[in-house]
Motif scaffolding. Structure first.
Motif, mmCIF file in Angstrom:
data_model
loop_
_atom_site.group_PDB
_atom_site.id
_atom_site.type_symbol
_atom_site.label_atom_id
_atom_site.label_comp_id
_atom_site.label_asym_id
_atom_site.label_seq_id
_atom_site.Cartn_x
_atom_site.Cartn_y
_atom_site.Cartn_z
ATOM 1 N N CYS A 78 -12.650 -10.986 -5.272
ATOM 2 C CA CYS A 78 -11.891 -11.150 -6.508
ATOM 3 C C CYS A 78 -10.415 -11.048 -6.150
ATOM 4 O O CYS A 78 -9.951 -10.006 -5.707
ATOM 5 C CB CYS A 78 -12.296 -10.083 -7.514
ATOM 6 S SG CYS A 78 -11.227 -9.978 -8.950
ATOM 7 N N LEU A 79 -9.687 -12.140 -6.313
ATOM 8 C CA LEU A 79 -8.298 -12.157 -5.879
ATOM 9 C C LEU A 79 -7.418 -11.204 -6.672
ATOM 10 O O LEU A 79 -6.346 -10.838 -6.235
ATOM 11 C CB LEU A 79 -7.740 -13.578 -5.982
ATOM 12 C CG LEU A 79 -8.416 -14.626 -5.087
ATOM 13 C CD1 LEU A 79 -7.787 -15.991 -5.295
ATOM 14 C CD2 LEU A 79 -8.308 -14.207 -3.624
ATOM 15 N N ALA A 80 -7.909 -10.831 -7.861
ATOM 16 C CA ALA A 80 -7.113 -9.943 -8.689
ATOM 17 C C ALA A 80 -7.495 -8.489 -8.500
ATOM 18 O O ALA A 80 -6.891 -7.623 -9.113
ATOM 19 C CB ALA A 80 -7.267 -10.319 -10.157
ATOM 20 N N CYS A 81 -8.487 -8.231 -7.671
ATOM 21 C CA CYS A 81 -8.994 -6.881 -7.481
ATOM 22 C C CYS A 81 -8.752 -6.506 -6.030
ATOM 23 O O CYS A 81 -9.536 -6.844 -5.149
ATOM 24 C CB CYS A 81 -10.475 -6.800 -7.820
ATOM 25 S SG CYS A 81 -10.890 -7.521 -9.423
ATOM 26 N N ILE A 82 -7.691 -5.826 -5.766
ATOM 27 C CA ILE A 82 -7.249 -5.551 -4.405
ATOM 28 C C ILE A 82 -7.702 -4.173 -3.973
ATOM 29 O O ILE A 82 -7.426 -3.186 -4.645
ATOM 30 C CB ILE A 82 -5.723 -5.677 -4.315
ATOM 31 C CG1 ILE A 82 -5.300 -7.086 -4.726
ATOM 32 C CG2 ILE A 82 -5.221 -5.329 -2.926
ATOM 33 C CD1 ILE A 82 -3.817 -7.242 -4.918
ATOM 34 N N GLY A 83 -8.376 -4.136 -2.837
ATOM 35 C CA GLY A 83 -8.811 -2.848 -2.315
ATOM 36 C C GLY A 83 -10.217 -2.478 -2.696
ATOM 37 O O GLY A 83 -10.652 -1.365 -2.442
ATOM 38 N N PRO B 89 -2.375 -11.137 -14.994
ATOM 39 C CA PRO B 89 -1.328 -12.069 -15.418
ATOM 40 C C PRO B 89 -0.708 -11.615 -16.729
ATOM 41 O O PRO B 89 -1.417 -11.193 -17.654
ATOM 42 C CB PRO B 89 -2.079 -13.396 -15.578
ATOM 43 C CG PRO B 89 -3.299 -13.247 -14.746
ATOM 44 C CD PRO B 89 -3.678 -11.800 -14.825
ATOM 45 N N THR B 90 0.602 -11.680 -16.812
ATOM 46 C CA THR B 90 1.272 -11.171 -18.002
ATOM 47 C C THR B 90 1.085 -12.070 -19.218
ATOM 48 O O THR B 90 1.531 -11.744 -20.308
ATOM 49 C CB THR B 90 2.765 -10.962 -17.734
ATOM 50 O OG1 THR B 90 3.322 -12.144 -17.145
ATOM 51 C CG2 THR B 90 2.980 -9.782 -16.813
ATOM 52 N N GLU B 91 0.434 -13.200 -19.046
ATOM 53 C CA GLU B 91 0.087 -14.031 -20.191
ATOM 54 C C GLU B 91 -1.290 -13.703 -20.751
ATOM 55 O O GLU B 91 -1.769 -14.362 -21.666
ATOM 56 C CB GLU B 91 0.139 -15.504 -19.803
ATOM 57 C CG GLU B 91 1.540 -16.001 -19.439
ATOM 58 C CD GLU B 91 2.546 -15.708 -20.532
ATOM 59 O OE1 GLU B 91 3.638 -15.167 -20.225
ATOM 60 O OE2 GLU B 91 2.254 -15.987 -21.717
ATOM 61 N N ASP B 136 5.338 -12.571 -13.414
ATOM 62 C CA ASP B 136 4.095 -13.276 -13.718
ATOM 63 C C ASP B 136 2.890 -12.343 -13.696
ATOM 64 O O ASP B 136 1.880 -12.608 -14.334
ATOM 65 C CB ASP B 136 3.871 -14.406 -12.704
ATOM 66 C CG ASP B 136 4.921 -15.488 -12.818
ATOM 67 O OD1 ASP B 136 5.155 -16.204 -11.825
ATOM 68 O OD2 ASP B 136 5.523 -15.624 -13.911
ATOM 69 N N GLU B 137 2.980 -11.271 -12.922
ATOM 70 C CA GLU B 137 1.867 -10.334 -12.779
ATOM 71 C C GLU B 137 2.271 -8.948 -13.257
ATOM 72 O O GLU B 137 3.437 -8.568 -13.168
ATOM 73 C CB GLU B 137 1.453 -10.217 -11.311
ATOM 74 C CG GLU B 137 1.006 -11.505 -10.668
ATOM 75 C CD GLU B 137 0.737 -11.334 -9.180
ATOM 76 O OE1 GLU B 137 0.161 -12.243 -8.577
ATOM 77 O OE2 GLU B 137 1.120 -10.285 -8.617
ATOM 78 N N ALA B 138 1.284 -8.233 -13.729
ATOM 79 C CA ALA B 138 1.411 -6.797 -13.942
ATOM 80 C C ALA B 138 0.378 -6.127 -13.042
ATOM 81 O O ALA B 138 -0.635 -6.735 -12.687
ATOM 82 C CB ALA B 138 1.172 -6.435 -15.393
ATOM 83 N N LEU B 139 0.633 -4.894 -12.671
ATOM 84 C CA LEU B 139 -0.246 -4.190 -11.739
ATOM 85 C C LEU B 139 -0.824 -2.944 -12.417
ATOM 86 O O LEU B 139 -0.091 -2.225 -13.122
ATOM 87 C CB LEU B 139 0.532 -3.774 -10.486
ATOM 88 C CG LEU B 139 1.298 -4.881 -9.779
ATOM 89 C CD1 LEU B 139 2.082 -4.312 -8.599
ATOM 90 C CD2 LEU B 139 0.367 -5.978 -9.314
ATOM 91 N N THR B 140 -2.090 -2.701 -12.193
ATOM 92 C CA THR B 140 -2.706 -1.518 -12.776
ATOM 93 C C THR B 140 -3.551 -0.796 -11.740
ATOM 94 O O THR B 140 -3.990 -1.382 -10.753
ATOM 95 C CB THR B 140 -3.606 -1.871 -13.974
ATOM 96 O OG1 THR B 140 -4.770 -2.577 -13.506
ATOM 97 C CG2 THR B 140 -2.875 -2.723 -14.990
ATOM 98 N N PHE B 141 -3.775 0.463 -11.977
ATOM 99 C CA PHE B 141 -4.682 1.245 -11.151
ATOM 100 C C PHE B 141 -5.244 2.377 -12.001
ATOM 101 O O PHE B 141 -4.808 2.595 -13.143
ATOM 102 C CB PHE B 141 -3.986 1.780 -9.889
ATOM 103 C CG PHE B 141 -2.816 2.691 -10.124
ATOM 104 C CD1 PHE B 141 -1.575 2.179 -10.488
ATOM 105 C CD2 PHE B 141 -2.929 4.060 -9.938
ATOM 106 C CE1 PHE B 141 -0.485 3.015 -10.683
ATOM 107 C CE2 PHE B 141 -1.847 4.904 -10.132
ATOM 108 C CZ PHE B 141 -0.621 4.381 -10.504
ATOM 109 N N MET B 142 -6.238 3.037 -11.488
ATOM 110 C CA MET B 142 -6.861 4.164 -12.180
ATOM 111 C C MET B 142 -6.260 5.436 -11.575
ATOM 112 O O MET B 142 -6.534 5.790 -10.444
ATOM 113 C CB MET B 142 -8.366 4.113 -11.973
ATOM 114 C CG MET B 142 -9.192 4.950 -12.946
ATOM 115 S SD MET B 142 -9.136 6.731 -12.638
ATOM 116 C CE MET B 142 -9.906 6.811 -11.017
ATOM 117 N N GLY B 143 -5.385 6.075 -12.329
ATOM 118 C CA GLY B 143 -4.578 7.154 -11.770
ATOM 119 C C GLY B 143 -5.291 8.471 -11.527
ATOM 120 O O GLY B 143 -4.696 9.386 -10.968
#
Lengths: 92, 176
Positions: A78-83, B89-91, B136-143
């Motif tokens: 998944c290109l949007a799921c890194i790691g 994607p921010t859209e 164009d992108e936003a980044l997320t993670f599970m903190g």
């Protein structure tokens, strides 16, 4: 805002501030509200640890999400799921 | 505890007290019989904050959020030290956003993802001319990662790599 030190006041309203007295207790409150057996101590080994159990399995918001994610091709990743680690990868 | 209400705050009275997470965390760990919560210490490193070189109205913003947000169709986060990140994607429409976390009550965030991922709000600010634009992108993670080492060695480098590729003027970090 173009200068430091300026503040925009937002018209927000909070339900109440009682939660600030015990900010980490929401999970204990939720568990205490149940009549079921004690939570498995997945977050730690200590007896009385009522923190929300953790799991190495993805936690989907809905079953529909899980179904959509099941279509992910682990070979191309998944290109949007890194790691991410594929489900059949050996445990480190 | 200070019982000052929001209305009293608007009237110019005493500010609301913050939630004392540090004291609560120490109390919780002590109660569980642990030796004591060890906080990450970066006092020997220079602060990373920099003054803005241009007005906000000319800034391109990157949104980074730790509330476990993912998009419908992506693999959800797991809750046992998941160090992966998601690129959103921010859209992306808000009704395609989901949350996967264990350390906060997600009811409000699932009702309105802007609680933990203010994408609509940022779009509005761009439309109003308050911000120059969004990446164009936003980044997320599970903190909710218990291992400081894995956060520093796995999650943060991944975020930095995508952040540098987006070349924002400003990063908005939304912690949960």
């Amino acid at each position: 805002m173009t200068e430091p030190g300026s503040v925009h006041h937002l018209d927000l309203r909070y339900i109440d501030d009682d939660w600030k007295a015990a900010p980490l207790s929401w999970s204990r409150k939720r568990q205490n509200a149940k009549d079921s057996a004690p939570v498995a101590a997945a977050s730690g080994d200590k007896p009385g640890d009522t923190r929300t159990p953790r799991s190495a399995e993805p936690v989907y918001q809905t079953a529909d999400d899980a179904a959509a994610a099941a279509l992910v091709d682990w070979e191309t990743q998944c290109l949007a799921c890194i790691g991410l680690v594929p489900p059949d990868a050996p445990t480190p | 505890m200070n019982d000052v209400s929001v209305n009293e705050l608007r009237e110019g009275r005493s500010p609301l007290p913050p939630a004392d997470y540090i004291a609560e965390t120490r109390r919780l760990y002590d109660a569980l019989g642990y030796d004591g919560y060890r906080w990450a210490d970066h006092t020997d490193e220079p602060a990373a904050f920099q003054p803005l070189a241009k007005p906000l109205s000319a800034c391109r913003v990157l949104l980074v959020a730790s509330g476990g947000i993912y998009r419908h169709g992506q693999i959800a986060f797991h809750t046992k030290d998941d160090t992966s990140i998601r690129v959103i994607p921010t859209e992306t429409p808000s009704d395609e956003l989901r949350t996967a976390h264990f350390a906060y009550d997600q009811a409000d965030a699932r009702s309105d993802p802007n609680c933990v991922f203010p994408l609509d709000v940022l779009h509005d600010l761009v439309a109003d001319g308050e911000l120059g634009g969004l990446c164009d992108e936003a980044l997320t993670f599970m903190g909710g990662i218990y291992s400081t080492r894995r956060l520093e060695e796995d999650t943060i480098p991944r975020i930095l790599e995508r952040c540098r590729a987006q070349a924002p003027d400003l990063v908005l970090l939304v912690p949960v």
